[in-house]
Scaffold this active site. Structure first.
Site, short mmCIF file in Angstrom:
data_model
loop_
_atom_site.label_atom_id
_atom_site.label_comp_id
_atom_site.label_asym_id
_atom_site.label_seq_id
_atom_site.Cartn_x
_atom_site.Cartn_y
_atom_site.Cartn_z
CD GLN A 168 -3.81 -4.41 6.68
OE1 GLN A 168 -3.86 -3.40 6.00
NE2 GLN A 168 -4.19 -5.59 6.22
CE LYS A 187 -3.86 -2.11 2.40
NZ LYS A 187 -4.33 -2.57 3.71
CG ASP A 195 -10.33 -0.09 5.19
OD1 ASP A 195 -10.13 -0.60 4.07
OD2 ASP A 195 -9.59 -0.24 6.18
N1 GUN Z 1 -7.19 -6.67 6.14
C1 GUN Z 1 -7.48 -7.41 5.06
N2 GUN Z 1 -8.17 -6.67 4.15
C2 GUN Z 1 -8.31 -5.44 4.67
C3 GUN Z 1 -8.90 -4.24 4.21
O1 GUN Z 1 -9.47 -4.16 3.12
N3 GUN Z 1 -8.81 -3.19 5.06
C4 GUN Z 1 -8.22 -3.26 6.26
N4 GUN Z 1 -8.20 -2.18 7.02
N5 GUN Z 1 -7.64 -4.36 6.73
C5 GUN Z 1 -7.68 -5.44 5.93
#
Ligand code: GUN
Length: 300
Positions: A98, A54, A121
């Site tokens: 996350q 990311k 998100d």
């Molecule tokens: N962990 C796995 N997929 C995601 C996601 O799309 N967002 C977040 N914040 N954590 C994750």
């Protein structure tokens, strides 16, 4: 019949390219650089890989990346304090915590402490409610990526029968909301659904998001249907050698590809779209925050 393979890797690269162009214009015209803060608590190896990826792509599209790595024992109070600082920081337009979080931390409490306008998100309860009521919101990244691919494939989705397999808050439920908003007739199927094969056979669009390797066989698929496989499952691959593994989706790829009109592969289908949509959401959040026009084709 052999399905068209939807190239998510190329599609995601195109989305990132459009985000980068818009970011460059924001800089030139408004001296504005979107910023994304990612918070990682603990050392989950998969999460570390995601967060690194990311950060790299955020910088590649010209945005500012702020990474906050906290140790696994971080208290809820300290995490909430950090989120409060990020909420107040005008250089931060998107905040992502996350998941999963270490077990001593209350995930709902943490997510709901993020400013909904910065919740890239789309997991905050306000954004969930706004999406469900058809109002402007931040939309979860994976379902947004699936929607973009479906719109690209079909143009209008109006009147199509869509079956979403899986009812998670992250994919299944928001996916169903988005398809409903695009005027599909939507069924959400799950582990307790009776005669799942028959339910799936009715679908013009199948979105599989259950996390069970190769669960959907080709004879469940209506000929010509579009199959979007959200599953990313690591399974043993003894044919590649001892201890080797491979990634598979929730659909049995070869057999579904014989029947479907179009299908996303795993890997290289939905996966790359998630981060591309995270960047798109960060750009959208930055535009909204500054009262500027939203990027076209990059929102729901
Ligand atoms: N962990 C796995 N997929 C995601 C996601 O799309 N967002 C977040 N914040 N954590 C994750």
């Amino acid at each position: 019949m052999s399905a068209q393979v939807i190239d998510g890797k190329a599609f995601a690269a195109d989305v990132r390219g459009r985000v980068a162009e818009h970011v460059a214009r924001l800089k030139a015209d408004h001296d504005l650089t979107p910023g994304l803060a990612v918070v990682l608590v603990g050392e989950d190896p998969a999460s570390q890989v995601y967060v690194r990826s990311k950060g790299k792509m955020t910088v590649e599209v010209g945005m500012n990346s702020f990474e906050h790595k906290l140790d696994a024992g971080t208290s809820e109070k300290d995490l909430l304090e950090l989120i409060g600082q990020l909420n107040a920081d005008p250089s931060v337009h998107g905040i992502l915590v996350q998941l999963p979080l270490p077990r001593h931390l209350n995930e709902d409490l943490v997510i709901n402490s993020i400013d909904p306008a910065k919740d890239v998100d789309g997991f905050h309860i306000s954004n969930v409610g706004l999406l469900a009521t058809g109002q402007k919101s931040m939309v979860p990244c994976t379902p947004l990526g699936c929607l973009m691919m479906l719109r690209n494939q079909h143009g209008s989705l109006s009147g199509m029968d869509a079956v979403v397999i899986g009812r998670s808050n992250i994919v299944g439920k928001p996916m169903a909301q988005l398809l409903l908003r695009d005027s599909c007739t939507v069924t959400i199927a799950h582990s307790r659904t009776k005669d799942l094969a028959e339910v799936v056979r009715r679908a013009d669009i199948v979105v599989a998001a259950v996390g069970r390797p190769e669960m959907v066989p080709g004879d469940w698929i209506k000929p010509g249907a579009t199959v979007i496989d959200v599953g990313i499952n690591r399974v043993d691959a003894p044919e590649k050698g001892e201890g080797k593994t491979r990634l598979v989706g929730d659909c049995l790829y070869e057999s579904c590809a014989e029947v479907a009109g179009a299908i996303t592969p795993v890997p290289g289908g939905v996966g790359p779209m998630t981060i591309a949509c995270l960047l798109a959401n960060t750009l959208t959040a930055c535009c909204r925050e500054n009262g500027l026009a939203e990027p076209e084709g990059l929102t729901a």
